[in-house]
Enzyme design. Sequence first.
Site, PDB file in Angstrom:
ATOM      1  N   ASP A 199      25.940  53.867  44.443  1.00 55.99           N
ATOM      2  CA  ASP A 199      27.386  54.007  44.540  1.00 55.99           C
ATOM      3  C   ASP A 199      28.079  52.713  44.103  1.00 55.99           C
ATOM      4  O   ASP A 199      27.641  51.616  44.455  1.00 55.99           O
ATOM      5  CB  ASP A 199      27.756  54.322  46.001  1.00 55.99           C
ATOM      6  N   GLU A 230      26.300  54.256  39.215  1.00 57.57           N
ATOM      7  CA  GLU A 230      27.622  54.864  39.095  1.00 57.57           C
ATOM      8  C   GLU A 230      28.590  53.880  38.436  1.00 57.57           C
ATOM      9  O   GLU A 230      29.035  52.908  39.052  1.00 57.57           O
ATOM     10  CB  GLU A 230      28.164  55.271  40.472  1.00 57.57           C
TER      11      GLU A 230
HETATM   12  C1  ARE Z   1      39.165  55.729  51.662  1.00 57.75           C
HETATM   13  C2  ARE Z   1      40.656  56.013  51.536  1.00 57.75           C
HETATM   14  C3  ARE Z   1      41.383  54.777  51.034  1.00 57.75           C
HETATM   15  C4  ARE Z   1      41.093  53.591  51.949  1.00 57.75           C
HETATM   16  C5  ARE Z   1      39.587  53.403  52.036  1.00 57.75           C
HETATM   17  C6  ARE Z   1      39.165  52.271  52.955  1.00 57.75           C
HETATM   18  O1  ARE Z   1      40.850  57.092  50.623  1.00 57.75           O
HETATM   19  O2  ARE Z   1      42.772  55.052  51.034  1.00 57.75           O
HETATM   20  O3  ARE Z   1      41.687  52.440  51.430  1.00 57.75           O
HETATM   21  O4  ARE Z   1      38.973  54.603  52.501  1.00 57.75           O
HETATM   22  O5  ARE Z   1      39.633  52.485  54.238  1.00 57.75           O
HETATM   23  C7  ARE Z   1      35.399  57.395  48.363  1.00 57.75           C
HETATM   24  C8  ARE Z   1      36.818  57.935  48.205  1.00 57.75           C
HETATM   25  C9  ARE Z   1      37.854  56.911  48.611  1.00 57.75           C
HETATM   26  C10 ARE Z   1      37.564  56.398  50.002  1.00 57.75           C
HETATM   27  C11 ARE Z   1      36.190  55.754  49.943  1.00 57.75           C
HETATM   28  C12 ARE Z   1      35.744  55.133  51.272  1.00 57.75           C
HETATM   29  O6  ARE Z   1      37.010  58.305  46.848  1.00 57.75           O
HETATM   30  O7  ARE Z   1      39.134  57.538  48.597  1.00 57.75           O
HETATM   31  O8  ARE Z   1      38.568  55.462  50.391  1.00 57.75           O
HETATM   32  O9  ARE Z   1      35.213  56.783  49.616  1.00 57.75           O
HETATM   33  O10 ARE Z   1      35.761  56.068  52.289  1.00 57.75           O
HETATM   34  C13 ARE Z   1      36.416  53.587  41.060  1.00 57.75           C
HETATM   35  C14 ARE Z   1      35.038  52.974  41.301  1.00 57.75           C
HETATM   36  C15 ARE Z   1      33.989  54.004  41.658  1.00 57.75           C
HETATM   37  C16 ARE Z   1      34.453  54.920  42.791  1.00 57.75           C
HETATM   38  C17 ARE Z   1      35.790  55.535  42.352  1.00 57.75           C
HETATM   39  C18 ARE Z   1      36.361  56.439  43.445  1.00 57.75           C
HETATM   40  O11 ARE Z   1      34.649  52.233  40.155  1.00 57.75           O
HETATM   41  O12 ARE Z   1      32.811  53.333  42.069  1.00 57.75           O
HETATM   42  O13 ARE Z   1      36.748  54.496  42.089  1.00 57.75           O
HETATM   43  N1  ARE Z   1      33.451  55.954  43.120  1.00 57.75           N
HETATM   44  C19 ARE Z   1      32.501  55.787  44.260  1.00 57.75           C
HETATM   45  C20 ARE Z   1      32.282  57.088  45.008  1.00 57.75           C
HETATM   46  C21 ARE Z   1      33.562  57.450  45.749  1.00 57.75           C
HETATM   47  C22 ARE Z   1      33.749  56.437  46.869  1.00 57.75           C
HETATM   48  C23 ARE Z   1      33.421  55.065  46.453  1.00 57.75           C
HETATM   49  C24 ARE Z   1      32.866  54.749  45.224  1.00 57.75           C
HETATM   50  C25 ARE Z   1      33.499  54.017  47.484  1.00 57.75           C
HETATM   51  O14 ARE Z   1      31.807  58.087  44.158  1.00 57.75           O
HETATM   52  O15 ARE Z   1      33.532  58.754  46.260  1.00 57.75           O
HETATM   53  O16 ARE Z   1      35.134  56.466  47.321  1.00 57.75           O
HETATM   54  O17 ARE Z   1      32.243  54.086  48.194  1.00 57.75           O
HETATM   55  C26 ARE Z   1      38.973  54.182  36.484  1.00 57.75           C
HETATM   56  C27 ARE Z   1      38.133  52.938  36.758  1.00 57.75           C
HETATM   57  C28 ARE Z   1      36.974  53.272  37.679  1.00 57.75           C
HETATM   58  C29 ARE Z   1      37.504  53.913  38.945  1.00 57.75           C
HETATM   59  C30 ARE Z   1      38.262  55.175  38.573  1.00 57.75           C
HETATM   60  C31 ARE Z   1      38.830  55.855  39.803  1.00 57.75           C
HETATM   61  O18 ARE Z   1      38.225  55.105  35.708  1.00 57.75           O
HETATM   62  O19 ARE Z   1      37.615  52.425  35.522  1.00 57.75           O
HETATM   63  O20 ARE Z   1      36.246  52.122  38.000  1.00 57.75           O
HETATM   64  O21 ARE Z   1      36.403  54.281  39.825  1.00 57.75           O
HETATM   65  O22 ARE Z   1      39.334  54.842  37.706  1.00 57.75           O
HETATM   66  O23 ARE Z   1      39.073  57.172  39.509  1.00 57.75           O
END
Ligand code: ARE
Length: 471
Positions: A199, A230
């Site tokens: 992740d 990822e």
């Molecule tokens: C939640 C709340 C937030 C709060 C946070 C902390 O929604 O409001 O601030 O908690 O309290 C998932 C959810 C998040 C969640 C998080 C933790 O999606 O909403 O936050 O869990 O509970 C970037 C990253 C990429 C990431 C995506 C979502 O690069 O790594 O954002 N994906 C992974 C997982 C997600 C997960 C996380 C990471 C965190 O698959 O499910 O988040 O563990 C452009 C950029 C990318 C960016 C993308 C976003 O393309 O180039 O880098 O991806 O936009 O769409």
Amino acid sequence: AAPSNPVGGRDVIANLWEWNWPSVARECTTQLGPKGYGGVQVAPPQDSVKRQRLGDGSDTILHPWWEVYQAVDYALTSRMGNEAQFRSMVSTCRRAGVKVYVDAVVNHMTGQGDTSYGGVKYARYDYAGLYGQGNFHKYSGDCPSASGGIEDFNNLQQVFNCELVGLADLRTDTSVVRSRVAAYLNKLLGYGVSGFRVDAAKHVGQADLDAIYARLHDTKDGTRPYWALEVFGGGPGRLAPDAFVRSGVVLGLDGVKQLKSAFKSYPTDAAGSIATLRDFGEDSGLTPSRRTLSFVQNHDTERNGDALSYKDGATNRLATQYLLAAGYGRPQVYSAFSFTTADDSPPATPDGMITDAACGSGWTCAHRDRGVTALVRWHNGVGAAPQAHWWDDGANVIAFSRGDRGWVAMNNNTVARTVRVQTGLARGRYCDVVTGGRSCSGTVVAVNGSGVARVTVPAKGTVAVLAASRR
Ligand code: ARE
Ligand code: CA
């Protein structure tokens, strides 16, 4: 560097995202193994935040799906079950011939809450016995942004060292953090896990990923762990998926967008043009096939507009069949739960424990779809044979062979189409695996002495024959 995708064999992975451990175990035995899947990917098994109250008033879901992405501790007590259930699931799946791949949250800990599913009391930057303030970039001075969060996703230092959506960012550049993360992953490997979906790998960065990987033990299969990173596309240079290919396999997140555009162009009611898929893969700018884990959607992209989803019904099934047929990347079939708002919890008890997956009531179960399992079988049958005999009508009907091992035709129109096509197969009558299953009770494709067949391809459907299924 971590290994590339396996070549041929039972390589398809079912991504049973947020299925609880007893349900995954049952599915390995009753469905995945028998239907030819070689792997299952499961949601993050480490202890996570368990919200006790709603947040700032803008949210209404107490136990959103994303709780599991906020690590509190590396003990395996989660919404999906306890450590004993996890271990038993892994052994059951292995006995069924299904390898287990774990979603590993290693970039960060929590951004909210104070109590976990395992009953651990914690504060942000203070996870008793595991990490304290000194283990976070927040206190090391390595994050250059004013807010402490990632403000610019094109800025290398910010992406690596600042906080992703407020999640306490670990100092993965230090040996203390690297060894604790590796100890967690090694525990999982010791239980029989075969590899990881890492992740937020883009936020860990190549150097730290490589250093953690170097500390990992071999799997019980006697191989190096699978290591699927990822990395969303869009970042420049070192932040691009291509720049992570030397460290591991990368997730096919740009391919997801291309598949959506091909099967259903924007706006959403337009017809699409799957003839464009002639060049899908490295020729359309994607990462190398042997270094890509490919899928039609995952839990992020089914919600963010990048991908098709279960809501697209027959179009989503057709895209999944295409991915299984195409031979680009290691295909993964995504299967989770239905939702109305983006934060919805999977079916769970009031205290957040995920209940047993019941296909058709809350759980979407794409991996069980007979049209999908037929193509898993076809995929395994054609092995590593390259695409040949590509044919398309310039719009929404395509056909191709995989070497001389099988031939497939797909129709993305809402009406059936009859086509006359060079299959590359020897003269004979062949059984369609989609309508006929193993019994050859469905469509028969008659190939003449020149290799040509006249075939009616159903609306939003696939005809797929294996050379080995000649009658
Ligand atoms: C939640 C709340 C937030 C709060 C946070 C902390 O929604 O409001 O601030 O908690 O309290 C998932 C959810 C998040 C969640 C998080 C933790 O999606 O909403 O936050 O869990 O509970 C970037 C990253 C990429 C990431 C995506 C979502 O690069 O790594 O954002 N994906 C992974 C997982 C997600 C997960 C996380 C990471 C965190 O698959 O499910 O988040 O563990 C452009 C950029 C990318 C960016 C993308 C976003 O393309 O180039 O880098 O991806 O936009 O769409
Ligand atoms: Ca980081």
